[in-house]
Design an enzyme around this catalytic site. Structure first.
Site, PDB file in Angstrom:
ATOM      1  N   TYR A  81     -44.970  80.871  59.297  1.00 49.10           N
ATOM      2  CA  TYR A  81     -43.858  81.557  59.966  1.00 49.10           C
ATOM      3  C   TYR A  81     -44.003  83.068  59.811  1.00 49.10           C
ATOM      4  CZ  TYR A  81     -39.242  82.711  61.603  1.00 49.10           C
ATOM      5  OH  TYR A  81     -38.203  83.249  62.321  1.00 49.10           O
ATOM      6  N   ASN A 116     -37.121  82.666  74.162  1.00 49.96           N
ATOM      7  CA  ASN A 116     -37.996  83.433  73.271  1.00 49.96           C
ATOM      8  C   ASN A 116     -37.178  84.199  72.233  1.00 49.96           C
ATOM      9  OD1 ASN A 116     -39.977  82.501  74.974  1.00 49.96           O
ATOM     10  ND2 ASN A 116     -40.085  84.369  76.184  1.00 49.96           N
ATOM     11  N   ASP A 118     -38.541  86.834  70.642  1.00 51.48           N
ATOM     12  CA  ASP A 118     -39.373  88.034  70.412  1.00 51.48           C
ATOM     13  C   ASP A 118     -38.699  89.353  70.769  1.00 51.48           C
ATOM     14  OD1 ASP A 118     -41.357  86.939  73.276  1.00 51.48           O
ATOM     15  OD2 ASP A 118     -39.509  88.132  73.266  1.00 51.48           O
ATOM     16  N   HIS A 133     -32.423  80.507  71.787  1.00 53.06           N
ATOM     17  CA  HIS A 133     -33.044  80.088  70.517  1.00 53.06           C
ATOM     18  C   HIS A 133     -33.003  81.209  69.492  1.00 53.06           C
ATOM     19  CE1 HIS A 133     -35.382  76.824  72.895  1.00 53.06           C
ATOM     20  NE2 HIS A 133     -34.125  76.494  72.672  1.00 53.06           N
ATOM     21  N   CYS A 141     -24.976  84.826  60.023  1.00 55.71           N
ATOM     22  CA  CYS A 141     -24.279  84.048  58.990  1.00 55.71           C
ATOM     23  C   CYS A 141     -24.078  82.620  59.488  1.00 55.71           C
ATOM     24  CB  CYS A 141     -22.914  84.694  58.694  1.00 55.71           C
ATOM     25  SG  CYS A 141     -21.846  83.628  57.678  1.00 55.71           S
ATOM     26  N   CYS A 164     -22.956  86.544  53.341  1.00 58.40           N
ATOM     27  CA  CYS A 164     -22.409  87.262  54.497  1.00 58.40           C
ATOM     28  C   CYS A 164     -21.426  88.340  54.032  1.00 58.40           C
ATOM     29  CB  CYS A 164     -21.692  86.282  55.422  1.00 58.40           C
ATOM     30  SG  CYS A 164     -20.905  87.089  56.821  1.00 58.40           S
ATOM     31  N   SER A 207     -42.280  75.296  79.790  1.00 57.03           N
ATOM     32  CA  SER A 207     -42.741  73.928  80.096  1.00 57.03           C
ATOM     33  C   SER A 207     -41.553  73.043  80.468  1.00 57.03           C
ATOM     34  CB  SER A 207     -43.455  73.346  78.875  1.00 57.03           C
ATOM     35  OG  SER A 207     -42.578  73.420  77.746  1.00 57.03           O
ATOM     36  N   ASN A 232     -45.344  79.836  87.007  1.00 55.57           N
ATOM     37  CA  ASN A 232     -46.078  79.213  85.912  1.00 55.57           C
ATOM     38  C   ASN A 232     -47.455  78.802  86.454  1.00 55.57           C
ATOM     39  OD1 ASN A 232     -47.043  77.413  83.880  1.00 55.57           O
ATOM     40  ND2 ASN A 232     -44.931  77.045  83.250  1.00 55.57           N
ATOM     41  N   ALA A 250     -47.001  85.179  85.021  1.00 60.00           N
ATOM     42  CA  ALA A 250     -45.747  85.902  85.272  1.00 60.00           C
ATOM     43  C   ALA A 250     -45.977  87.399  85.431  1.00 60.00           C
ATOM     44  CB  ALA A 250     -44.787  85.630  84.118  1.00 60.00           C
TER      45      ALA A 250
HETATM   46  N1  APR Z   1     -47.278  83.237  82.861  1.00 59.41           N
HETATM   47  C1  APR Z   1     -46.360  82.261  83.080  1.00 59.41           C
HETATM   48  N2  APR Z   1     -46.352  81.074  82.429  1.00 59.41           N
HETATM   49  C2  APR Z   1     -47.329  80.891  81.523  1.00 59.41           C
HETATM   50  C3  APR Z   1     -48.327  81.852  81.241  1.00 59.41           C
HETATM   51  C4  APR Z   1     -48.264  83.072  81.953  1.00 59.41           C
HETATM   52  N3  APR Z   1     -49.171  84.055  81.757  1.00 59.41           N
HETATM   53  N4  APR Z   1     -49.152  81.344  80.281  1.00 59.41           N
HETATM   54  C5  APR Z   1     -48.681  80.111  79.978  1.00 59.41           C
HETATM   55  N5  APR Z   1     -47.601  79.831  80.724  1.00 59.41           N
HETATM   56  C6  APR Z   1     -46.768  78.635  80.723  1.00 59.41           C
HETATM   57  C7  APR Z   1     -47.439  77.365  80.275  1.00 59.41           C
HETATM   58  O1  APR Z   1     -48.039  76.720  81.378  1.00 59.41           O
HETATM   59  C8  APR Z   1     -46.240  76.549  79.764  1.00 59.41           C
HETATM   60  O2  APR Z   1     -45.673  75.775  80.810  1.00 59.41           O
HETATM   61  O3  APR Z   1     -45.739  78.865  79.776  1.00 59.41           O
HETATM   62  C9  APR Z   1     -45.232  77.612  79.351  1.00 59.41           C
HETATM   63  C10 APR Z   1     -45.032  77.683  77.853  1.00 59.41           C
HETATM   64  O4  APR Z   1     -44.487  76.449  77.457  1.00 59.41           O
HETATM   65  P1  APR Z   1     -44.109  76.240  75.916  1.00 59.41           P
HETATM   66  O5  APR Z   1     -45.222  76.731  75.068  1.00 59.41           O
HETATM   67  O6  APR Z   1     -43.627  74.826  75.768  1.00 59.41           O
HETATM   68  O7  APR Z   1     -42.912  77.263  75.682  1.00 59.41           O
HETATM   69  P2  APR Z   1     -41.381  77.063  76.022  1.00 59.41           P
HETATM   70  O8  APR Z   1     -41.174  76.304  77.267  1.00 59.41           O
HETATM   71  O9  APR Z   1     -40.762  78.402  75.911  1.00 59.41           O
HETATM   72  O10 APR Z   1     -40.894  76.176  74.765  1.00 59.41           O
HETATM   73  C11 APR Z   1     -39.514  75.965  74.625  1.00 59.41           C
HETATM   74  O11 APR Z   1     -39.954  74.949  72.481  1.00 59.41           O
HETATM   75  O12 APR Z   1     -40.881  74.816  70.381  1.00 59.41           O
HETATM   76  C12 APR Z   1     -39.779  75.229  71.092  1.00 59.41           C
HETATM   77  O13 APR Z   1     -38.369  76.916  70.321  1.00 59.41           O
HETATM   78  C13 APR Z   1     -39.575  76.723  70.973  1.00 59.41           C
HETATM   79  O14 APR Z   1     -38.450  78.149  72.565  1.00 59.41           O
HETATM   80  C14 APR Z   1     -39.485  77.205  72.410  1.00 59.41           C
HETATM   81  C15 APR Z   1     -39.185  75.924  73.166  1.00 59.41           C
END
Ligand code: APR
Length: 268
Positions: A81, A116, A118, A133, A141, A164, A207, A232, A250
């Site tokens: 992490y 995200n 981030d 998330h 807290c 807190c 995804s 995507n 993107a």
């Molecule tokens: N532009 C757009 N999409 C992209 C790119 C890009 N350059 N590169 C990869 N991808 C797509 C992949 O094809 C995939 O469908 O981004 C998606 C990322 O999917 P995940 O890794 O599953 O991320 P996400 O959907 O945000 O996951 C949801 O899962 O583990 C938890 O908390 C975590 O917030 C996260 C949640």
């Protein structure tokens, strides 16, 4: 190149015209939007879970059982992490984040719902954001839900777990929502309200596998027959539900959509 569009002949123009004519456009973003910022996705090629396997579903339970251990690990720079946080700290917003902030400034985007943690949408200038998330750069807290900037109080190894300063009862954790942790009520409510108002949802870099976030485009479609525009490079769990599918990264597609909107606005 992209597919032939169902509507105007090319999917970037499709997306631009739909966004211009929609009343309440909302973006749902996932890890893919930050790939161009150097942050790996979770699933698919190069994904963190693809490499390390999904974390156990009881991360929150383990935190509650021993918050001191979690904080000690966090403060002593150990564990996967910590490395992930290091990657987040060196990342910067990419053209995708700036394109969404510009669409909001132009009045074409009402809200960014992001999965995200981030902080890149905020740093790119987006104003109306729902971080479903959480945010890795904020603390929260677990009792009263108050969020804090980390620099608002010091956390030292001999004063764990941090308590807190607002409610004096709760333990402080990172605002990031752990596996098994309920989504904080305030942000979950905001996400549902925004999705319910949306007549067009952009699903970008997700995804669409993790609920409740993945259910938001479905909610918009069911409640308002909203246009769904997917950005995507790969197929997702909701591709078949989308009206426009843009199989481009993107950071390529979003600036193209913004430029097309500007072009079309000049013609109107
Ligand atoms: N532009 C757009 N999409 C992209 C790119 C890009 N350059 N590169 C990869 N991808 C797509 C992949 O094809 C995939 O469908 O981004 C998606 C990322 O999917 P995940 O890794 O599953 O991320 P996400 O959907 O945000 O996951 C949801 O899962 O583990 C938890 O908390 C975590 O917030 C996260 C949640």
């Amino acid at each position: 190149m992209g597919q032939n569009s169902k509507y105007y002949g090319e999917e970037i123009e499709d997306a631009a015209r739909i966004i211009i004519t929609s009343k309440y456009v909302v973006a749902l973003t996932g890890a893919g939007i930050s790939v161009a910022s150097g942050i790996p996705p979770f699933r698919g090629p190069g994904g963190l879970w693809t490499k390390h396997g999904e974390p156990p579903p009881n991360g929150y339970q383990r935190f509650l059982e021993d918050p001191v251990k979690w904080w000690r690990e966090r403060l002593t720079k150990t564990g996967f992490y910590r490395d992930f946080i290091e990657t987040l700290s060196t990342a910067n917003p990419n053209p995708s984040h700036f394109a969404l902030a510009e669409l909001e400034k132009m009045g074409f985007l009402k809200c960014v719902i992001t999965q995200n943690i981030d902080n890149l949408h905020r740093r790119a200038g987006s104003q109306n954001i729902a971080e479903i998330h959480g945010n890795a750069f904020l603390l929260r807290c677990i009792e009263c839900g108050q969020r804090f900037e980390p620099q608002t109080f010091s956390i030292t190894i001999d004063s764990l777990p941090p308590k807190c300063p607002t409610c004096k009862r709760g333990v402080i954790k990172t605002d990031t929502v752990f596996f098994g942790e309920p989504i904080p009520e305030d942000v979950l409510k905001k996400c549902f309200v925004e999705a319910s108002k949306s007549d067009c949802m952009l699903t970008i870099g997700t995804s669409a596998l993790v609920y409740p976030a993945a259910g938001l485009p479905i909610r918009a479609k069911q409640m308002n027959n909203a246009w769904l525009i997917e950005i995507n490079p790969y197929e997702t769990a909701i591709s078949d539900l989308c009206d426009v599918v843009i199989r481009r990264p993107a950071d390529v597609a979003l600036p193209q959509i913004v430029n097309k909107i500007k072009e079309l606005k000049c013609l109107i």
